[in-house]
Design a protein around this motif. Structure first.
Motif, PDB file in Angstrom:
ATOM      1  N   GLN A  52       0.771  -1.103   0.051  1.00 58.35           N
ATOM      2  CA  GLN A  52       0.061  -0.041   0.069  1.00 58.35           C
ATOM      3  C   GLN A  52       0.896   1.358   0.070  1.00 58.35           C
ATOM      4  N   VAL A  53       0.615   2.153  -0.899  1.00 58.28           N
ATOM      5  CA  VAL A  53       1.306   3.334  -1.020  1.00 58.28           C
ATOM      6  C   VAL A  53       0.550   4.419  -0.780  1.00 58.28           C
ATOM      7  N   SER A  54       0.932   5.394   0.088  1.00 57.11           N
ATOM      8  CA  SER A  54       0.137   6.756   0.408  1.00 57.11           C
ATOM      9  C   SER A  54       1.094   8.112   0.155  1.00 57.11           C
ATOM     10  N   LYS A  55       0.368   9.227  -0.296  1.00 60.39           N
ATOM     11  CA  LYS A  55       1.117  10.417  -0.084  1.00 60.39           C
ATOM     12  C   LYS A  55       0.698  10.874   1.147  1.00 60.39           C
ATOM     13  N   GLY A  56      -0.053  10.573   2.146  1.00 58.97           N
ATOM     14  CA  GLY A  56      -0.512  11.307   3.110  1.00 58.97           C
ATOM     15  C   GLY A  56      -1.019  12.564   2.977  1.00 58.97           C
ATOM     16  N   GLY A  57      -1.515  13.276   4.066  1.00 57.65           N
ATOM     17  CA  GLY A  57      -1.904  14.779   4.046  1.00 57.65           C
ATOM     18  C   GLY A  57      -3.329  15.049   4.034  1.00 57.65           C
ATOM     19  N   GLY A  58      -4.101  13.690   3.979  1.00 56.03           N
ATOM     20  CA  GLY A  58      -5.830  14.059   4.023  1.00 56.03           C
ATOM     21  C   GLY A  58      -6.105  14.624   2.913  1.00 56.03           C
TER      22      GLY A  58
ATOM     23  N   GLU B 225       3.488  11.181  -8.873  1.00 58.11           N
ATOM     24  CA  GLU B 225       3.321   9.687  -8.985  1.00 58.11           C
ATOM     25  C   GLU B 225       3.293   8.671  -7.813  1.00 58.11           C
ATOM     26  N   TYR B 226       2.414   7.829  -7.673  1.00 56.86           N
ATOM     27  CA  TYR B 226       2.371   6.819  -6.578  1.00 56.86           C
ATOM     28  C   TYR B 226       3.536   5.511  -6.931  1.00 56.86           C
ATOM     29  N   PHE B 227       3.551   5.530  -8.159  1.00 60.04           N
ATOM     30  CA  PHE B 227       4.400   4.215  -8.822  1.00 60.04           C
ATOM     31  C   PHE B 227       5.041   4.477  -9.922  1.00 60.04           C
ATOM     32  N   HIS B 228       6.016   4.174 -10.364  1.00 58.49           N
ATOM     33  CA  HIS B 228       6.775   4.496 -11.689  1.00 58.49           C
ATOM     34  C   HIS B 228       7.744   3.244 -12.167  1.00 58.49           C
ATOM     35  N   LEU B 229       7.780   3.045 -13.369  1.00 59.92           N
ATOM     36  CA  LEU B 229       8.408   2.069 -13.951  1.00 59.92           C
ATOM     37  C   LEU B 229       9.578   2.754 -14.864  1.00 59.92           C
TER      38      LEU B 229
ATOM     39  N   GLY C   9      11.005  -0.365 -27.088  1.00 66.47           N
ATOM     40  CA  GLY C   9      11.245  -0.655 -25.434  1.00 66.47           C
ATOM     41  C   GLY C   9      10.033  -0.961 -24.685  1.00 66.47           C
ATOM     42  N   LEU C  10       9.695  -1.845 -23.938  1.00 67.36           N
ATOM     43  CA  LEU C  10       8.469  -2.223 -23.152  1.00 67.36           C
ATOM     44  C   LEU C  10       8.710  -2.163 -21.891  1.00 67.36           C
ATOM     45  N   PHE C  11       7.946  -1.119 -20.951  1.00 64.93           N
ATOM     46  CA  PHE C  11       8.115  -1.202 -19.619  1.00 64.93           C
ATOM     47  C   PHE C  11       6.755  -1.855 -19.134  1.00 64.93           C
ATOM     48  N   ALA C  12       6.941  -3.135 -18.651  1.00 66.28           N
ATOM     49  CA  ALA C  12       5.889  -3.910 -18.351  1.00 66.28           C
ATOM     50  C   ALA C  12       5.298  -4.028 -17.048  1.00 66.28           C
ATOM     51  N   ILE C  13       3.915  -4.220 -16.700  1.00 64.44           N
ATOM     52  CA  ILE C  13       3.629  -4.780 -15.406  1.00 64.44           C
ATOM     53  C   ILE C  13       2.731  -6.009 -15.754  1.00 64.44           C
TER      54      ILE C  13
ATOM     55  N   ILE D 253       0.371  -5.106 -18.805  1.00 69.44           N
ATOM     56  CA  ILE D 253      -0.036  -3.838 -19.040  1.00 69.44           C
ATOM     57  C   ILE D 253       1.409  -2.949 -19.254  1.00 69.44           C
ATOM     58  N   GLY D 254       1.492  -2.308 -20.404  1.00 69.60           N
ATOM     59  CA  GLY D 254       2.877  -1.805 -20.594  1.00 69.60           C
ATOM     60  C   GLY D 254       3.030  -0.427 -21.308  1.00 69.60           C
TER      61      GLY D 254
END
Length: 207
Positions: free
Chosen positions: A31-37, A50-54, A65-69, A84-85
């Motif tokens: 779980q990823v949060s930025k916080g701050g309400g 961003e919350y997540f980055h490849l 080039g493929l940046f894949a999940i 997904i990529g």
């Protein structure tokens, strides 16, 4: 002091993991949060929000080039059942590319096939990997295939009344999307074209 965590190759982390959240709400998840309400979420696109980055500074100098999940079962497997990529289409300057979605139809350990692509220009392509200009129309939505199922579009409505599904064409003289300007005489409201291939391109046979 930098906040970096060094995880040795072959090591693993188990349990409920939270970043910037005091109590993880997931079971064996991240779980990823930025916080701050109420003011903690940005409404603009930039790396800091961003919350997540490849990716970082890498790219494929040959292009594509493929940046894949990956998703699904991978125990002793070479491929994930679905991906997904981000697919690079240019490596110039800060690069650009398309968002791609891939799945496989069988259960064998095989690479999935691309099913859908959103291009960097905003086109939605289903059944192909590139946009196709059809006699001057490089359309925003393109569906391509080799059979009846993958070359058809169905609009259905399920409601306990006499109402129908609809295919709607609209036209305004205003140049701003969502705004209104009255039409003039002889303006065209919409068109449906039937195009045929002459061996080198598509041309309108009837409309």
């Amino acid at each position: 002091s930098s906040g970096a965590i060094d995880i040795q190759s072959g090591a693993y982390i188990s349990g409920n993991i939270a970043i910037n959240a005091s109590t993880p709400r997931l079971t064996n998840g991240l779980q990823v949060s930025k916080g701050g309400g109420s003011g903690g979420v940005s409404n603009t696109y930039n790396v800091a929000n961003e919350y997540f980055h490849l990716g970082a500074g890498e790219y494929n100098s040959s292009g594509g080039g493929l940046f894949a999940i990956g998703f699904g079962y991978i125990n002793n497997a070479t491929y994930s059942p679905a991906y997904i990529g981000f697919k690079e289409t240019s490596t110039g300057n800060s690069t650009r590319g398309d968002l791609v979605f891939a799945t496989r139809s069988g259960i064998a350990d095989a690479a999935p096939d691309e099913r859908l692509r959103i291009t960097s220009g905003g086109r939605l392509i289903i059944g192909h990997t590139a946009s196709d200009d059809r006699d001057g129309y490089n359309s925003a939505l393109q569906v391509s295939g080799t059979g009846g199922d993958d070359t058809s579009i169905t609009i259905g409505r399920w409601s306990n009344d006499a109402s129908n599904p609809a295919l709607v064409f609209s036209k305004s003289r205003n140049g701003t999307i969502g705004s209104h300007t009255v039409l003039q005489g002889n303006d065209y409201l919409g068109v449906i074209q039937f195009q045929g291939d002459d061996g080198s391109n598509y041309h309108v046979g009837a409309s």
